[in-house]
Design an enzyme around this catalytic site. Structure first.
Site, PDB file in Angstrom:
ATOM      1  NE  ARG A  31      99.016  -1.503 -39.394  1.00 28.27           N
ATOM      2  CZ  ARG A  31     100.212  -1.890 -39.015  1.00 28.27           C
ATOM      3  NH1 ARG A  31     100.368  -3.041 -38.408  1.00 28.27           N
ATOM      4  NH2 ARG A  31     101.264  -1.128 -39.238  1.00 28.27           N
ATOM      5  CE  LYS A  44      96.795  12.292 -22.024  1.00 35.04           C
ATOM      6  NZ  LYS A  44      97.180  11.607 -20.888  1.00 35.04           N
ATOM      7  CG  ASP A  97      95.194  18.925 -22.142  1.00 39.66           C
ATOM      8  OD1 ASP A  97      94.367  18.242 -21.505  1.00 39.66           O
ATOM      9  OD2 ASP A  97      96.260  19.327 -21.654  1.00 39.66           O
ATOM     10  CG  HIS A  98      90.610  14.646 -21.952  1.00 43.36           C
ATOM     11  ND1 HIS A  98      91.747  13.897 -21.973  1.00 43.36           N
ATOM     12  CD2 HIS A  98      90.092  14.493 -20.721  1.00 43.36           C
ATOM     13  CE1 HIS A  98      91.907  13.309 -20.812  1.00 43.36           C
ATOM     14  NE2 HIS A  98      90.921  13.659 -20.021  1.00 43.36           N
ATOM     15  CE  LYS A 118      88.074  16.079 -17.437  1.00 43.93           C
ATOM     16  NZ  LYS A 118      86.912  15.191 -17.339  1.00 43.93           N
ATOM     17  CD  GLU A 150      94.405   8.625 -13.643  1.00 40.75           C
ATOM     18  OE1 GLU A 150      93.647   8.348 -14.582  1.00 40.75           O
ATOM     19  OE2 GLU A 150      95.643   8.550 -13.733  1.00 40.75           O
ATOM     20  CG  ASP A 207      99.456   9.455 -18.815  1.00 40.91           C
ATOM     21  OD1 ASP A 207      99.140   9.480 -20.005  1.00 40.91           O
ATOM     22  OD2 ASP A 207      98.704   9.011 -17.916  1.00 40.91           O
ATOM     23  CG  HIS A 229      95.733  16.289 -18.665  1.00 42.24           C
ATOM     24  ND1 HIS A 229      95.308  16.614 -19.919  1.00 42.24           N
ATOM     25  CD2 HIS A 229      95.661  14.937 -18.586  1.00 42.24           C
ATOM     26  CE1 HIS A 229      94.997  15.500 -20.570  1.00 42.24           C
ATOM     27  NE2 HIS A 229      95.216  14.475 -19.777  1.00 42.24           N
ATOM     28  CE  LYS A 274      97.866   5.793 -14.958  1.00 39.61           C
ATOM     29  NZ  LYS A 274      96.440   6.120 -15.039  1.00 39.61           N
TER      30      LYS A 274
END
Lengths: 414, 530
Positions: B72, B183, B212-213, B217, B251, B270, B275, B375
């Site tokens: 936008r 995702k 899905d990154h 890897k 994390e 998440d 993953h 997390k």
């Protein structure tokens, strides 16, 4: 125009500095990343010949060894320096990830308070490299991470949140408390991560005989509690091992003058020590081995002596004499006297004398002297060396500790 | 000596250009337009643009490559190029930046401001793509990358469809256009199915690339190589030798300004649903008969289908949730989740999830698989650890204390670390030097970063290149996503029906709530101390 150093040169010089043991400041949140980058740069430098280092650098780690030390400000700088010396030898025999946690405290003498201290955590990394004995072209290197913080409210949690994640998984993790009390809130956040706790009972006791014995009341339960879920290693206990061996061998060797049956004839024990914890542990060990329990205690302040009457199937008088010395703290001598019909009358010098001299412990009895050679290394280094290879809490230590706690429980005679 | 046969059938490219033979250009990407929705967003700045630039520097992009950014935000091509240049230097320090190279690359960057809620917006994108297509000879080959909030996925695809930019191809036709979707794919089973239904109305599955990154890897890809290119591991990769498997994603960061998104997602949606389930499938799957996309994905889906359904009466004993409280991370005091920006003060969003799963097949029956994701944990790490059974007789058991050591269990552990340092390590026992037989456990380490001198490509580089080449192997297929949601749906519903009573229940900087440890303790296991 000034010459601007090449980035590659800067990197090489930082890596070289790291490999030669100099501390390199790193971001607290990126310690592992910085270490990985320094090792990678060392390896690349080795391959390209950019770094004048040995052809074969082996990065090794067989255990985690974390040392918490109260730092400098209150005169404990010596402790930090001594620890550095000690690590030089230890890291060769036990390639480890060494984590040095320095806790700055306010300097009471200069009127400094905790509020004056800046609240921050800093970190450095360095390598300890040694040429392998017998292999002049091979170096073994291990890494040291130094984390420094200020003693403030919550310091334990804060420091642990930096140190605990640095432990290499699956390898034994030792936490060495140098100068910290066992029941200090500071150490609690670490305990979930370290299976083995190393401390020195002497750090928990005052240099005053009566006070020190009294302090065992709070100290011993803390150690027992700790030993429930951790392996505990007391340096005070490890340091008296040569004295325990000297005495045991005096009664055990085939060619020695003293029959083990004489152990039943001991009437009197006198122990001279400049380290109350070691003295008390030694006496407690002896009492446990001879099936004796403390009956009553008495302080003789004039003579800096603590007298304990102990009983099993017979009564024995024991005496710990405190002799303050600046250097070489530890047990000075142990004398055992035996029943008169077995011994040589009531002569003050009669009986068995186990005494420390330079690098040797002498056991003298009826004109015969036996020698127990002490390790060439510094006694403390040897003691930690043994601790790092030990597999569990020594059960004899816990038994001795139980008896030592009773030294103070009995009714006192003044 | 055998003579190498010349290929009997020349490819179309070879027929028109015989010089191409022998230059490893078989998988060269054809000219195309790559349109990024949400081009002004963080994902594009941090990951997509650096990945595409890295591909450019490696000569992996075609000459006729067009990158069209859209969002936008109003700006022109030059403004977009300047913004991307700044982002690249800020977020990709590992890439060599040379102005000349960038200037050459920047000529293929374009920007089209558009409101993805309006027909006019899509029409303007179409017009721009047609113009650029003519100029760069993209031949109508389009990739649309949806780097937007999930709520916009369907509106964008529908909008593209209505202007004719997206259309259904036959299964045997080349899959243009392709749509890449980030995702989370759906919010739960029903929303995922609904989104799939919509998408399949206008496109076929082989045109959809669900990214899905994690799958991009190197270490994740190495799981397959490790398992199926080494003959020593596969024979022991089963219930006879393996005691348990743990997959950890931890994390240290909190929600980092993504509070609004995270309030809707939570740890299970998440991280776990995508993953960790992908990692699980790679570790547990049977060897595929070939390395093509469908065969590999067929094997992965079989793992999810073999998962033992969660017993509705025992959910609390196999699924643990948590939310972090205030605590210390890397020496810094950090706030509780409920005190984070854009988070409700009484939020029940989960920031930690742990699950115990079982795979009901011949290979894995009875082996517990533990997953955890959280997390504000003590350490940032993602790894898979395979815990082998101890030796059948304890020959060295008389060594005091060895077997009882609480955090130094017997048994070999093979660890595949995904991040932060990619590598593999094996824990094994060895005799300590000396006169006695004393056992000491050691780690044998392999680190990607130090073993290979070359730069490791980022996950997005690999995945975007695969998409440009039309290889969906490392993308999630519709049936996998569905099976993953289907398995987790009972947990989602159970947690939605039963509000947590003790949130927050773990300190920031710890390893999650005590219940997570208790879950493993039921089987005499415990989480690896990391």
């Amino acid at each position: 125009m000034a010459n601007i150093p090449d980035v590659k040169d800067l990197e090489s010089s930082r890596t070289m500095s790291f490999l030669t043991g100099n501390k390199s400041a790193v971001d607290v949140a990126k310690i592992e990343k910085e270490l990985a980058s320094l090792w990678k740069s060392a390896r690349d430098g080795e391959e390209t010949g950019d770094l004048p280092i040995s052809d074969h650098v082996v990065r090794a780690c067989v255990l985690n060894f974390c040392i918490l030390i109260r730092d400098g400000r209150s005169g404990d700088q010596q402790r930090v320096e001594a620890m550095n010396d000690l690590l030089t030898g230890l890291s060769l025999r036990h390639p480890a990830r060494v984590i040095l946690g320095l806790v700055n405290e306010a300097d009471d003498d200069s009127g400094e308070t905790y509020k004056d201290l800046e609240e921050k955590v800093d970190a450095w990394v360095s390598a300890r490299c040694h040429l392998l004995p017998g292999a002049k072209d091979k170096q073994v290197c291990c890494e040291q991470i130094t984390v420094e913080t200020t003693y403030k409210h919550g310091v334990g949690e804060s420091l642990a949140s930096v140190i605990n994640p640095l432990i290499v998984p699956d390898l034994p993790a030792f936490l060495y408390l140098s100068g910290f009390h066992l029941d200090a809130a500071l150490i609690k956040p670490f305990l979930g991560y370290f299976q083995r706790v190393v401390f020195e009972l002497a750090d928990n006791l005052e240099d005053d005989l009566d006070l020190a014995i009294a302090q065992t009341t709070s100290c011993v339960p803390a150690i027992f509690a700790l030993s429930g879920e951790h392996y505990v290693h007391d340096l005070s206990w490890s340091l008296i091992k040569p004295y325990r061996m000297a005495l045991a061998q005096t009664f055990d060797d085939d060619d020695v003058a003293i029959d083990p049956a004489m152990l039943q004839e001991i009437t009197d024990i006198e122990l001279v020590t400049s380290d109350i914890a070691q003295g008390a542990l030694y006496l407690a060990w002896l009492a446990d081995r001879l099936n004796l329990s403390p009956l009553s205690t008495m302080i003789d302040k004039a003579k800096s002596a603590y007298e304990i009457t102990m009983a099993g199937d017979r009564q024995i008088k024991a005496r710990i004499v405190y002799s303050a010395v600046e250097q070489g703290k530890g047990i000075k001598s142990v004398r055992l006297r035996f029943a008169p019909d077995q011994d040589q009358g009531q002569n003050q010098d009669a009986g068995l004398l186990v005494e420390a001299e330079s690098r040797v412990i002498k056991s003298c009895y009826k004109g015969t002297t036996e020698y127990l050679e002490l390790p060439m290394d510094d006694p403390r280094e040897s003691a930690i060396d043994q601790i790092l290879t030990s597999k569990k809490t020594d059960p004899f230590y816990l038994r001795a500790l139980g008896i030592m706690a009773a030294f103070n429980k009995k009714e006192k005679k003044q | 000596m055998l003579e190498e046969k010349a290929p009997s059938d020349k490819s179309q490219d070879e027929a028109s250009n015989p010089l191409i033979s022998g230059l490893d250009l078989e998988k060269q990407v054809k000219p195309l337009a790559f349109t990024i929705f949400g081009a002004h967003g963080d994902l594009n700045k941090r990951k997509l643009l650096p990945a595409i630039y890295a591909l450019y520097l490696q000569g992996l992009l075609p000459r006729g490559f067009v990158l069209l950014g859209t969002s936008r935000t109003v700006m022109d091509d030059e403004g977009f190029r300047k913004l991307m240049c700044e982002s690249l230097q800020k977020f990709a320090p590992d890439l060599p930046f040379e102005q000349d190279a960038w200037d050459r690359f920047a000529t293929c960057l374009f920007y089209q401001p558009a409101d993805s809620g309006s027909h006019e917006g899509f029409a303007s994108i179409k017009t721009r793509l047609e113009e650029l297509g003519q100029k760069y000879n993209t031949g109508g080959r389009n990739v649309f990358y949806l780097s937007t909030p999930p709520s916009l996925y369907w509106p964008i695809i529908e909008g593209l469809s209505k202007v004719g930019l997206v259309e259904k191809r036959k299964v045997n036709e080349e899959a243009w256009p392709r749509v890449v979707i980030e995702k989370p794919f759906g919010h739960d089973l029903s929303s995922s199915l609904e989104l799939d239904d919509h998408i399949h109305d206008v496109m076929r599955e082989h045109q959809v690339y669900r990214i899905d990154h994690y799958l991009g890897k190197e270490t994740v890809q190495n799981v397959m190589v490790f398992r199926f290119a080494n003959s020593i591991f596969e024979p022991i990769w089963n219930r006879n030798y393996i005691e348990q498997i743990q997959i950890t994603n931890a994390e240290t960061i909190g929600v980092e300004g993504r509070g609004a998104y995270y309030e809707e997602a939570g740890a299970l949606r998440d991280m776990v649903q995508n993953h960790l389930m992908q990692l699980l499938a790679l570790v547990l799957m049977e060897p595929p008969i070939a390395m093509d996309a469908e065969t590999t994905r067929d094997e992965k889906i079989k793992v999810l289908r073999a998962l033992k359904p969660i017993d509705l009466n025992r959910i609390d004993s196999v699924a643990v949730r948590g939310q972090y409280d205030q605590g210390f991370v890397a020496g810094v005091e950090v706030p509780a989740y409920r005190a984070e920006k854009s988070v409700k003060p009484d939020s029940n969003t989960i920031t930690f999830a742990a699950l115990k799963l079982e795979v009901d097949n011949w290979r894995w029956a009875g082996v517990p698989i533990y997953l955890r994701s959280g997390k504000r944990m003590a350490k940032s790490i993602t790894e898979v650890s395979i815990h082998f059974k101890p030796t059948p007789n304890n020959l060295f058991g008389d060594i005091p204390g060895l077997s009882q050591a609480p955090s130094n269990p017997e048994g070999n552990v093979l660890v595949m670390q995904i991040q932060p340092e990619e590598g593999i390590s094996l824990k094994f026992a060895t005799k300590e030097p000396g006169p006695t037989t004393s056992v000491r456990w050691l780690n044998m380490d392999f680190r990607y970063g130090t073993a290979f001198g070359t730069r490791t490509p980022t996950a997005y580089e690999r995945l975007i290149l695969d998409c440009l080449q039309g290889d969906p192997s490392l993308y999630a297929r519709s049936d996998f996503v569905e099976a993953s949601w289907r398995y987790l749906q009972p947990v989602i519903e159970h947690w939605e029906k039963n509000n947590p009573t003790k949130f927050p229940n773990y300190k920031a900087g710890s390893w999650g709530p005590k219940e997570s440890d208790d879950m493993l303790a039921q089987r005499g296991h415990y989480w690896r101390k990391l």
